[in-house]
Scaffold this active site. Structure first.
Site, short mmCIF file in Angstrom:
data_model
loop_
_atom_site.label_atom_id
_atom_site.label_comp_id
_atom_site.label_asym_id
_atom_site.label_seq_id
_atom_site.Cartn_x
_atom_site.Cartn_y
_atom_site.Cartn_z
N TRP A 74 45.52 34.46 34.40
CA TRP A 74 44.72 35.18 33.42
C TRP A 74 44.81 36.70 33.62
O TRP A 74 45.88 37.24 33.71
CB TRP A 74 43.28 34.66 33.42
CG TRP A 74 43.17 33.26 32.91
CD1 TRP A 74 43.06 32.11 33.65
CD2 TRP A 74 43.19 32.81 31.54
NE1 TRP A 74 43.00 30.99 32.84
CE2 TRP A 74 43.09 31.40 31.53
CE3 TRP A 74 43.28 33.47 30.31
CZ2 TRP A 74 43.06 30.64 30.35
CZ3 TRP A 74 43.26 32.71 29.14
CH2 TRP A 74 43.15 31.32 29.18
N SER A 75 43.68 37.39 33.74
CA SER A 75 43.71 38.86 33.74
C SER A 75 44.26 39.47 35.02
O SER A 75 44.48 40.69 35.07
CB SER A 75 42.32 39.42 33.46
OG SER A 75 41.97 39.19 32.11
N THR A 76 44.48 38.68 36.04
CA THR A 76 45.19 39.21 37.21
C THR A 76 46.56 39.71 36.78
O THR A 76 47.14 40.60 37.42
CB THR A 76 45.29 38.12 38.30
OG1 THR A 76 43.96 37.73 38.66
CG2 THR A 76 46.00 38.63 39.54
N LYS A 78 47.12 41.64 34.41
CA LYS A 78 47.01 43.04 33.98
C LYS A 78 47.49 44.02 35.04
O LYS A 78 48.00 45.10 34.72
CB LYS A 78 45.56 43.36 33.58
CG LYS A 78 45.09 42.68 32.30
CD LYS A 78 43.66 43.09 31.95
CE LYS A 78 43.20 42.54 30.61
NZ LYS A 78 42.92 41.09 30.64
N TYR A 164 36.10 46.31 27.65
CA TYR A 164 37.23 45.52 28.16
C TYR A 164 38.03 44.85 27.05
O TYR A 164 37.51 44.03 26.29
CB TYR A 164 36.67 44.47 29.12
CG TYR A 164 37.68 43.67 29.89
CD1 TYR A 164 38.71 44.28 30.58
CD2 TYR A 164 37.57 42.28 29.95
CE1 TYR A 164 39.62 43.53 31.31
CE2 TYR A 164 38.47 41.52 30.68
CZ TYR A 164 39.50 42.16 31.36
OH TYR A 164 40.40 41.42 32.08
#
Length: 382
Positions: A74-76, A78, A164
């Site tokens: 997921w957002s890791t 980014k 966010y």
């Protein structure tokens, strides 16, 4: 230290002397916190001191997690997208002060002409979600979403606050990368980071790697977000498309290049990148980025109350700068967490990099108990 068994949990991998608390915390995640399958890694002063994996890759518990098991983080993801942008800044393709519209002329529409690359990466653009109902399949259509977001009006005055951009920042960053480099963000990452530095992380997973991807398992209890209390920005960022913990099990999701949410990797790979960022920017003597680039990527862009996360936030150019002890005791630490429990982080002051990857989703966007335990154990080992 080789494979070991703790409280009936078979822990595979290695753990250097002195870093046993990391191994113990990792085992406790399975024994007491309901973990299914996971990997964890710690690098200290450039040297791997923990590389651990355990559990199963499927909900049925039939397939063992292996050293090369990949999981959607997921957002890791980014943090890897932010690295690509930093590398392009270092090479002179763009700067964080550039207006996005300099490289992407269509982006000027609806009063967005002054938004800078740095503001875009730090969630200040007011494009935290699509303005029209959007499916997960559409979110994975980069060309479609880039056109939509370029034409969209911001939800607030850009630069006035952060909110966010849970999924959309991956489209925004990906389009800027494409415009300035001529390559998709996934291709750039593969050719400039993954292949030359031995980083087993993918933004856009080839079909050939599907067999080693873990099945993502929904959280056992719902998160703390009450949909009835969400503001418009939160509804856009967190509800359009509706969150779906199992969409990473679909091929369309795995194959897309959505640098905000669909990265597939191992904890060892993520720690390898953050190990360079915690040090001098090199991996085994080969330069990934210059120290001044690390400083530029992690220079504060905005701090204060985040409109979407509804919590105090400090944003660099795509990285979460440590706030509230999220990444340990040192203000210099930074990284990115992913929905459900994964994270990667660097602490240049301590020379420390830590990562965690799992397939049992937790309910929160950040601050997962399993992640917190690994971070605390790593610092306790110093």
């Amino acid at each position: 230290m080789a494979d070991t068994k703790i409280a009936d949990i078979e822990i595979h991998g290695s753990c250097a002397k002195g870093f046993e608390p990391v191994r113990d915390a990792f085992a406790a995640n399975f024994a007491t916190l309901g973990e299914a399958g996971a990997s964890a890694a710690v690098i200290f002063r450039g040297e791997p001191v923990a590389d651990l994996w355990a559990g199963h890759t499927d909900a049925a518990g039939a397939k063992p997690w292996k050293r090369n098991t990949l999981a959607n983080v997921w957002s890791t993801t980014k943090g890897m997208g932010a690295l690509v942008c930093g590398m392009l800044v270092e090479r002179g393709f763009m700067s964080y002060e550039d207006k996005v519209s300099k490289h992407w002329p269509e982006f000027v529409a609806e009063g967005k002409g002054d938004i800078t690359v740095g503001q875009m990466l730090s969630h200040q653009a007011g494009l935290c979600g699509p303005a029209v109902p959007t499916t997960s399949e559409e979110m994975c259509n980069h060309e479609l979403m880039a056109v939509r977001l370029a034409a969209q009006a911001p939800m607030w005055t850009p630069g006035s606050r952060s909110g966010y951009h849970a999924l959309t920042v991956g489209i925004l960053a990906g389009e800027v990368v494409r415009r300035v480099s001529g390559k998709s963000i996934g291709t750039f990452f593969r050719e400039e980071v993954a292949e030359p530095f031995g980083i087993d992380f993918h933004i856009g997973l080839p079909v050939s790697e599907d067999a080693r991807v873990a099945e993502m398992i929904p959280a056992k209890k719902p998160g703390s977000i009450d949909p009835s209390t969400l503001n418009a920005s939160q509804m856009a960022a967190l509800g359009n498309p509706a969150p779906n913990a199992t969409v990473p099990n679909e091929r369309f999701w795995r194959g897309a290049e959505l640098s905000s949410a669909n990265g597939q990797g191992t904890a060892a790979a993520i720690a390898r990148v953050y190990g360079a960022l915690a040090g001098d920017g090199t991996i085994e003597g080969k330069r990934l980025v210059k120290p001044e680039t690390i400083r530029a990527m992690t220079t504060l862009q905005i701090e204060g109350h985040d409109e979407v996360l509804n919590m105090p936030s400090r944003w660099g150019a795509g990285y979460i700068l440590n706030v509230g002890g999220l990444y340990g005791p040192n203000d210099e630490a930074f990284g990115h967490s992913g929905w459900g429990g994964s994270f990667g982080m660097a602490d240049p002051k301590a020379g420390l990099a830590i990562s965690y990857v799992m397939n049992q989703m937790g309910p929160e966007l950040a601050g997962d108990a399993r992640a917190n335990a690994i971070i605390a154990a790593a610092y306790a080992s110093l």
